[in-house]
Design a protein around this motif. Structure first.
Motif, short mmCIF file in Angstrom:
data_model
loop_
_atom_site.label_atom_id
_atom_site.label_comp_id
_atom_site.label_asym_id
_atom_site.label_seq_id
_atom_site.Cartn_x
_atom_site.Cartn_y
_atom_site.Cartn_z
N HIS A 96 0.84 -1.20 0.00
CA HIS A 96 0.00 0.00 0.00
C HIS A 96 0.88 1.25 0.00
CE1 HIS A 96 -3.00 2.95 1.16
NE2 HIS A 96 -3.91 2.07 0.79
N PRO A 97 0.54 2.27 -0.79
CA PRO A 97 1.36 3.48 -0.84
C PRO A 97 1.55 4.15 0.52
CG PRO A 97 -0.23 3.50 -2.62
CD PRO A 97 -0.56 2.31 -1.75
N ALA A 98 0.58 4.01 1.42
CA ALA A 98 0.71 4.59 2.76
C ALA A 98 1.40 3.64 3.73
CB ALA A 98 -0.68 4.96 3.31
N GLY A 99 1.80 2.49 3.23
CA GLY A 99 2.46 1.50 4.08
C GLY A 99 1.45 0.73 4.92
N PRO A 100 1.96 -0.13 5.79
CA PRO A 100 1.07 -0.92 6.64
C PRO A 100 0.24 -0.01 7.57
CG PRO A 100 3.26 -1.87 6.61
CD PRO A 100 3.36 -0.53 5.94
N HIS A 101 -1.05 -0.26 7.59
CA HIS A 101 -1.95 0.44 8.49
C HIS A 101 -3.28 -0.33 8.53
CE1 HIS A 101 -3.07 2.09 4.53
NE2 HIS A 101 -4.25 2.35 5.06
N GLN A 102 -4.17 0.10 9.40
CA GLN A 102 -5.47 -0.56 9.52
C GLN A 102 -6.58 0.44 9.28
OE1 GLN A 102 -5.18 -2.24 13.50
NE2 GLN A 102 -4.72 -4.25 12.61
N VAL A 103 -7.67 -0.08 8.70
CA VAL A 103 -8.89 0.70 8.47
C VAL A 103 -10.06 -0.17 8.92
CG1 VAL A 103 -10.37 1.78 6.74
CG2 VAL A 103 -7.87 1.87 6.48
N ASP A 104 -10.91 0.40 9.75
CA ASP A 104 -12.12 -0.31 10.17
C ASP A 104 -13.31 0.20 9.37
OD1 ASP A 104 -11.00 -1.99 12.03
OD2 ASP A 104 -11.56 -0.78 13.76
N THR A 105 -14.16 -0.73 8.98
CA THR A 105 -15.39 -0.38 8.30
C THR A 105 -16.55 -1.17 8.92
OG1 THR A 105 -15.18 -2.08 6.57
CG2 THR A 105 -14.20 0.08 6.11
N LEU A 106 -17.73 -0.66 8.68
CA LEU A 106 -18.96 -1.34 9.06
C LEU A 106 -19.65 -1.74 7.77
CD1 LEU A 106 -21.07 -2.19 11.17
CD2 LEU A 106 -22.00 0.12 11.03
N ILE A 107 -19.97 -3.01 7.66
CA ILE A 107 -20.60 -3.52 6.44
C ILE A 107 -22.05 -3.89 6.74
CG2 ILE A 107 -20.61 -5.44 4.77
CD1 ILE A 107 -17.56 -5.40 4.91
N GLN A 108 -22.92 -3.46 5.84
CA GLN A 108 -24.32 -3.88 5.86
C GLN A 108 -24.56 -4.66 4.58
OE1 GLN A 108 -27.68 -1.29 7.04
NE2 GLN A 108 -28.34 -1.53 4.92
N ALA A 109 -25.12 -5.85 4.71
CA ALA A 109 -25.35 -6.70 3.55
C ALA A 109 -26.75 -7.29 3.61
CB ALA A 109 -24.32 -7.83 3.49
N VAL A 110 -27.36 -7.39 2.45
CA VAL A 110 -28.63 -8.10 2.29
C VAL A 110 -28.28 -9.44 1.66
CG1 VAL A 110 -30.89 -8.12 1.20
CG2 VAL A 110 -29.91 -5.96 2.02
N ILE A 111 -28.65 -10.50 2.34
CA ILE A 111 -28.36 -11.87 1.90
C ILE A 111 -29.68 -12.54 1.56
CG2 ILE A 111 -27.22 -14.04 2.54
CD1 ILE A 111 -25.34 -11.67 2.79
N PRO A 131 -16.56 12.36 12.31
CA PRO A 131 -17.27 13.26 11.39
C PRO A 131 -16.77 14.70 11.45
CG PRO A 131 -18.67 12.68 13.23
CD PRO A 131 -17.44 11.84 13.34
N ARG A 132 -16.10 15.09 12.52
CA ARG A 132 -15.61 16.46 12.64
C ARG A 132 -14.25 16.66 11.99
NH1 ARG A 132 -17.57 17.37 18.82
NH2 ARG A 132 -19.75 17.55 18.29
N THR A 133 -13.41 15.59 11.99
CA THR A 133 -12.06 15.75 11.50
C THR A 133 -11.76 14.90 10.26
OG1 THR A 133 -11.18 13.94 12.85
CG2 THR A 133 -11.24 16.16 13.86
N GLY A 134 -12.55 13.87 10.03
CA GLY A 134 -12.29 12.94 8.94
C GLY A 134 -11.23 11.90 9.30
N GLU A 135 -10.71 11.99 10.52
CA GLU A 135 -9.69 11.04 10.96
C GLU A 135 -10.28 9.63 11.08
OE1 GLU A 135 -6.79 10.30 14.85
OE2 GLU A 135 -8.10 12.04 14.77
N ALA A 136 -9.54 8.66 10.60
CA ALA A 136 -9.98 7.26 10.70
C ALA A 136 -10.10 6.87 12.17
CB ALA A 136 -9.02 6.34 9.98
N VAL A 137 -11.12 6.11 12.47
CA VAL A 137 -11.36 5.62 13.83
C VAL A 137 -11.32 4.10 13.80
CG1 VAL A 137 -13.03 5.51 15.72
CG2 VAL A 137 -12.82 7.62 14.37
N LEU A 138 -10.54 3.52 14.67
CA LEU A 138 -10.52 2.05 14.79
C LEU A 138 -11.47 1.63 15.90
CD1 LEU A 138 -6.72 1.23 14.46
CD2 LEU A 138 -8.51 0.99 12.73
N ARG A 139 -12.23 0.58 15.65
CA ARG A 139 -13.11 0.06 16.70
C ARG A 139 -12.26 -0.58 17.77
NH1 ARG A 139 -13.11 -4.20 13.01
NH2 ARG A 139 -13.08 -6.24 13.99
N ARG A 140 -12.81 -0.71 18.93
CA ARG A 140 -12.06 -1.29 20.04
C ARG A 140 -12.14 -2.78 20.01
NH1 ARG A 140 -12.07 3.30 24.30
NH2 ARG A 140 -12.72 4.89 22.89
#
Length: 140
Positions: A96-111, A131-140
């Motif tokens: 990855h161009p930014a190097g190793p890092h983590q991104v958390d997402t929330l997925i909603q799926a219809v199955i 939402p105020r800064t755009g900074e990525a947030v990792l879940r705990r």
């Protein structure tokens, strides 16, 4: 492909296909007419388009990435249809161009189940950010 014999199998099947960078298995999780919205808001429709969206990144910046998915809930909405929510932690590698890092997402799926087979009909992936800064947030 990791078979989906019930809706709650989807997060693991998604994770397994991603981590193997197996686009055939990835595409097999979706109905032919499925819709997909990635974490950047890019909408595509149809399994060929879903695979076409993912193949280039799995050959380049995400070729050494992994996902770790965690089911939150399954909401049955009809016989043969359910909504899933699950956490997804993307861990990128040196490719990855930014190097190793983590991104958390929330997925909603219809199955949905067609002809006895469960597949994803629609999926949306949302990056967790402040939402105020755009900074990525990792879940705990």
């Amino acid at each position: 492909m990791t078979p989906m014999s019930k809706p709650e199998d989807a997060p693991e099947a998604f994770q397994t296909a991603w981590n193997a960078h197996d686009m055939a298995a990835f595409g097999a999780m979706f109905h032919e007419d499925a819709a997909f919205v990635n974490r950047f808001g890019h909408y595509v429709r149809g399994v060929d388009e879903i695979v076409a969206l993912h193949r280039p990144i799995h050959e380049t910046i995400y070729r050494d990435s992994t996902l770790d998915n965690e089911l939150i809930e399954v909401i049955a909405i009809a016989d043969g249809a359910a909504i899933l929510h699950f956490w997804s932690r993307l861990s990128t590698g040196p490719a990855h161009p930014a190097g190793p890092h983590q991104v958390d997402t929330l997925i909603q799926a219809v199955i949905t189940r067609r002809n006895g087979t469960w597949r994803i009909q629609a999926l949306e992936n949302v990056t967790l950010t402040n939402p105020r800064t755009g900074e990525a947030v990792l879940r705990r």
